[in-house]
Design a protein around this motif. Structure first.
Motif, short mmCIF file in Angstrom:
data_model
loop_
_atom_site.label_atom_id
_atom_site.label_comp_id
_atom_site.label_asym_id
_atom_site.label_seq_id
_atom_site.Cartn_x
_atom_site.Cartn_y
_atom_site.Cartn_z
N GLN A 67 42.80 39.63 41.80
CA GLN A 67 43.88 40.29 41.08
C GLN A 67 45.24 39.78 41.56
O GLN A 67 46.16 39.57 40.75
CB GLN A 67 43.78 41.81 41.29
CG GLN A 67 44.80 42.59 40.48
CD GLN A 67 44.69 44.08 40.73
OE1 GLN A 67 44.18 44.51 41.77
NE2 GLN A 67 45.14 44.89 39.78
N PHE B 33 39.27 37.24 37.83
CA PHE B 33 39.50 38.64 38.16
C PHE B 33 38.58 39.56 37.35
O PHE B 33 37.98 40.52 37.88
CB PHE B 33 40.96 38.99 37.91
CG PHE B 33 41.28 40.45 37.99
CD1 PHE B 33 41.02 41.19 39.14
CD2 PHE B 33 41.81 41.10 36.89
CE1 PHE B 33 41.31 42.54 39.19
CE2 PHE B 33 42.10 42.45 36.94
CZ PHE B 33 41.85 43.17 38.09
N GLN B 34 38.46 39.28 36.06
CA GLN B 34 37.57 40.10 35.22
C GLN B 34 36.12 39.95 35.64
O GLN B 34 35.35 40.93 35.64
CB GLN B 34 37.75 39.70 33.76
CG GLN B 34 39.12 40.05 33.20
CD GLN B 34 39.32 39.52 31.79
OE1 GLN B 34 38.55 38.67 31.33
NE2 GLN B 34 40.36 40.01 31.10
N TYR B 35 35.72 38.74 35.98
CA TYR B 35 34.35 38.52 36.45
C TYR B 35 34.09 39.28 37.74
O TYR B 35 33.02 39.89 37.94
CB TYR B 35 34.10 37.04 36.63
CG TYR B 35 32.74 36.69 37.19
CD1 TYR B 35 31.60 36.76 36.39
CD2 TYR B 35 32.58 36.31 38.52
CE1 TYR B 35 30.34 36.45 36.89
CE2 TYR B 35 31.34 36.01 39.04
CZ TYR B 35 30.22 36.06 38.23
OH TYR B 35 28.97 35.76 38.74
N GLN B 36 35.10 39.30 38.64
CA GLN B 36 34.95 40.00 39.90
C GLN B 36 34.90 41.51 39.67
O GLN B 36 34.19 42.24 40.37
CB GLN B 36 36.10 39.63 40.84
CG GLN B 36 35.91 40.12 42.27
CD GLN B 36 34.69 39.49 42.95
OE1 GLN B 36 34.31 38.36 42.62
NE2 GLN B 36 34.06 40.22 43.85
N GLN B 37 35.65 42.01 38.67
CA GLN B 37 35.58 43.43 38.35
C GLN B 37 34.19 43.82 37.87
O GLN B 37 33.66 44.88 38.24
CB GLN B 37 36.62 43.77 37.27
CG GLN B 37 38.03 43.95 37.78
CD GLN B 37 38.97 44.38 36.67
OE1 GLN B 37 38.83 43.97 35.52
NE2 GLN B 37 39.94 45.22 37.03
N VAL B 38 33.59 42.99 37.03
CA VAL B 38 32.23 43.27 36.54
C VAL B 38 31.24 43.28 37.69
O VAL B 38 30.37 44.18 37.79
CB VAL B 38 31.82 42.24 35.47
CG1 VAL B 38 30.35 42.41 35.08
CG2 VAL B 38 32.71 42.36 34.26
N GLU C 281 37.83 41.30 44.91
CA GLU C 281 38.46 41.72 43.66
C GLU C 281 39.97 41.81 43.80
O GLU C 281 40.73 41.44 42.90
CB GLU C 281 37.87 43.07 43.25
CG GLU C 281 38.29 43.54 41.86
CD GLU C 281 39.51 44.45 41.93
OE1 GLU C 281 40.14 44.67 40.87
OE2 GLU C 281 39.84 44.91 43.04
N LEU D 177 31.94 43.96 40.79
CA LEU D 177 32.21 45.12 41.63
C LEU D 177 31.64 46.39 40.99
O LEU D 177 31.09 47.25 41.70
CB LEU D 177 33.72 45.26 41.84
CG LEU D 177 34.16 46.39 42.79
CD1 LEU D 177 33.62 46.15 44.19
CD2 LEU D 177 35.69 46.49 42.82
N GLU D 178 31.77 46.51 39.67
CA GLU D 178 31.21 47.68 38.99
C GLU D 178 29.69 47.67 39.05
O GLU D 178 29.05 48.74 39.07
CB GLU D 178 31.69 47.70 37.54
CG GLU D 178 33.17 47.95 37.39
CD GLU D 178 33.63 47.84 35.94
OE1 GLU D 178 32.77 47.51 35.08
OE2 GLU D 178 34.82 48.05 35.68
N SER E 60 35.27 44.62 47.21
CA SER E 60 36.59 45.06 46.77
C SER E 60 37.70 44.12 47.25
O SER E 60 38.72 43.94 46.58
CB SER E 60 36.86 46.49 47.27
OG SER E 60 36.80 46.53 48.70
#
Length: 684
Positions: A337, A316-321, A333, A323-324, A330
């Motif tokens: 999550q 999830f954290q890797y996907q957030q990075v 992500e 996405l940013e 999304s």
């Protein structure tokens, strides 16, 4: 005369008759209308007085009893706030092996606990360490109660009474005019003292002493008061019904037809109580082992869910990075999550759920007698067995048909029915008793002491002189024509015997089926252990491959998320299979009757009272061993000798190469082959 007033007596009788009729009428009215007639009675002055019954008699009160502080009561009072979602790594650990858990369970409680028991709602069904002692001390069916029928009985009676009786005697010789009746006045006293003894052959011996004191105003008596009495010895010996040591040891002396409560029956009842106690201990040990391995698998499942949660968090954290940075999507992500929260819920459920870590730990705490929570967390230290266990079927089946406590208990029931049939057969005889009495009589003016009455000076001089002796000898015969009740009791005993034999045969058949199912379960559990281990290893490799492909951008995140879920499921299944395999070994030992030996649990009698050791020593000095027992005629023994359910019995294995599964990965130490005895200590 028709107009004359009735006499007073007649008037009283008429009033009494009318009152009786009114009372009968009132009783009939109450019986037909119930209490409804009182509804028409107006309240009286007594209704304004407060009743004690209204405020006190029906209120609920708390009992006042004397209690003592014990380990379970202290554990109940020392319980702290329960654990729910706390981090187990931050709680002090209480390391405990399986042997220590079983030792605590069998030593620290007088009540044998069980998983899912109904102790609180149904306490009369609980099994305690006092059950064998209660069976022995039972005043109706215990051994001591049966032996009390042969105890000597000493009875004494002492009574006084007076007689003041007018007599219809005319000493004047005429019948005219008034006369004063003669009054017979007497003062009497009776003293009886006797000692009786019943023997194992059915005979009864009695020694009696009777003293009668009499004072009378009869003018024909030599002296107004005297003491009369005798000393008597009696022997009654049954010749048919009720005779013999065999019958009296089974049914007991003076027992009725169909009533069997002799020493041998009481002994069998105690053996049955011991078997029930052993069965409760087996259940306790089995439950402790179940709770222990459930706690082990709860730790493993929590660990697997924590690893899955951490992996999902990283994804999830890797996907957030991504996405940013504008390289991710999304929806991916959101999927990552969602899986993170799914694993987080699984972690929380594996902590405080109904089958979670804290619930399994509390179950084990209850079985071993610890507080529900005390600020520590039990951490199992015994590693589950993952090697292949091989049993010899023929040896295991033979042990199951002899060592299982249920089989031994049923054999005791069968033995009791056999003895009852013997007693019932002996009861099909008429009652023929020999009776012999010898009596020394005496009479004296005084009980003890001197006087001037010659031979009748005092009672004891008269008795001991031997001048007045009596004896009686004969037989008594009683027989119900047809012996219907005795015949029915004999038929009933035969049917009971056939029933117990059928139950024993069915028990042995059921034991063989249970053992067969347990052996099959070991094979299945061992195979499932291999399969789930291979599955877990494959899922680990799949996650590694899909993670690299997802990182490289050559694959969708859905495949990685699915693989992460699958590896947690396969890891949990593997540890459940490992626990099931250990429980399958436990079940096989239980069905084989060797669970206590497998867990090194021994049953032993508690300490005797201090005086019992001295009595045993003194009695043992009077016993002489038989150098040639074959020349001694003794009754048939009840048992073959001592039996220790905790004694290990080796289980041999077939000769040849041990079986190694083909699917075992090279280099793995998970699966091996082990040939063991019941204590699981001998490796070959």
């Amino acid at each position: 005369m028709l107009n004359a007033a009735p006499p007073a007596t007649s008037r009283r009788r008429g009033f009494s008759l009318r009152a009786t009729r009114r009372a009968c009428l009132l009783a009939a009215l109450i019986s037909t209308t119930g209490c409804g007639v009182f509804d028409h009675i107006k309240p009286g002055p007594h209704d304004t007085v407060e009743s004690y019954h209204d405020d006190y008699a029906m209120r609920i009160e708390y009992p006042e009893v004397h209690t003592c502080s014990t380990a379970p009561s202290q554990a109940a009072q020392q319980t702290t706030e329960p654990l729910s979602l706390e981090d187990p790594s931050k709680i002090p650990a209480l390391e405990m092996s399986l042997d220590e858990a079983i030792q605590l369970a069998v030593q620290q409680s007088s009540v044998l606990r069980s998983i899912g028991g109904t102790l609180v709602t149904n306490p009369q069904t609980a099994t305690t360490v006092y059950e064998p002692a209660l069976a022995h001390a039972n005043p109706f069916s215990g051994t001591e109660a049966a032996l009390s029928a042969f105890d000597a009985q000493w009875t004494q009676q002492l009574f006084w009474n007076t007689v003041d009786q007018p007599q219809n005697v005319n000493f004047d010789g005429g019948f005219a005019g008034q006369f004063t009746p003669r009054v017979a006045q007497q003062t009497q006293a009776t003293f009886n003292s006797g000692l009786t003894k019943q023997t194992a052959q059915g005979a009864s011996f009695a020694l009696r002493h009777v003293i009668n004191y009499a004072y009378s105003n009869n003018p024909l008596r030599r002296f107004p008061s005297d003491y009369g009495g005798y000393i008597e010895a009696e022997w009654r010996q049954p010749l048919l019904q009720g005779s013999g040591t065999t019958y009296n040891r089974i049914a007991g002396p003076n027992s009725g037809i169909g009533q069997y409560n002799g020493v041998l029956i009481a002994r069998v009842n105690e053996d049955v109580a011991l078997a029930d106690f052993e069965q409760a201990v087996v259940t306790l040990v089995s439950d402790v082992e179940t709770a222990y391995w459930d706690l082990v698998v709860a730790y493993r499942i929590l660990e697997a869910n924590v690893k899955g949660r951490d992996a999902a968090l990283q994804t999830f954290q890797y996907q957030q990075v991504r996405l940013e940075a504008g390289a991710g999507r999304s929806d991916e992500e959101a999927q990552a999550q969602s899986q993170y929260f799914q694993f987080r819920a699984a972690v929380e459920q594996s902590l405080g759920g109904t089958s979670g870590l804290y619930t399994a730990e509390q179950t084990l705490r209850y079985l071993i007698g610890l507080p529900a929570t005390d600020g520590r967390l039990i951490k199992p230290t015994t590693k589950p067995t993952d090697v292949k266990v091989v049993f010899d079927w023929e040896s295991a089946l033979g042990q199951a048909l002899t060592r299982r406590v249920e089989v031994r208990r049923q054999r005791f029931n069968l033995q009791r029915r056999e003895m009852e049939l013997t007693a019932a057969r002996l009861n099909r005889r008429p009652l023929l008793d020999f009776l012999g009495k010898y009596r020394w009589r005496g009479l004296g003016d005084d009980l003890i002491g001197g006087g001037d009455n010659g031979q009748l000076d005092n009672l004891y001089d008269s008795i001991t002189s031997g001048d007045y002796q009596e004896w009686q000898a004969g037989v008594e015969f009683t027989m119900p024509v047809g012996l219907r009740q005795a015949s029915v009791a004999y038929a009933h005993a035969k049917l009971n015997l056939q029933r117990e034999r059928a139950i024993l045969a069915e028990t042995e058949l059921r034991v063989s089926h249970d053992l067969s199912a347990a052996a099959r379960q070991i094979t299945l559990a061992q195979q499932l252990l291999e399969t789930n281990y291979d599955r877990y290893q494959s899922d680990l490799r799949q996650v590694d491959v899909l993670r690299r492909r997802y990182t490289d951008g050559t694959d969708n995140i859905n495949f990685l998320l699915q693989a992460q879920r699958q590896v947690v499921i396969s890891e949990s299944s593997f540890y459940r299979a490992l626990t099931d395999y250990n429980l399958a070994i436990r079940d096989f030992h239980r069905q084989k009757g060797s669970l206590l030996a497998y867990n090194q649990v021994q049953l032993a009698e508690g300490q005797w009272a201090a005086g019992a050791y001295r009595d045993a020593y003194e009695v043992g000095r009077c016993l002489t061993p038989r150098l040639q027992p074959q020349e001694t005629c003794v009754p048939r023994p009840l048992t073959r000798g001592p039996f220790d359910p905790s004694t290990p019995q080796p289980t041999s294995v077939p000769q040849g190469m041990p079986y190694v599964p083909d699917s075992m990965p090279a280099g793995d130490e998970v699966l091996q082959t082990m040939m063991i005895d019941e204590s699981e200590t001998t490796l070959k």
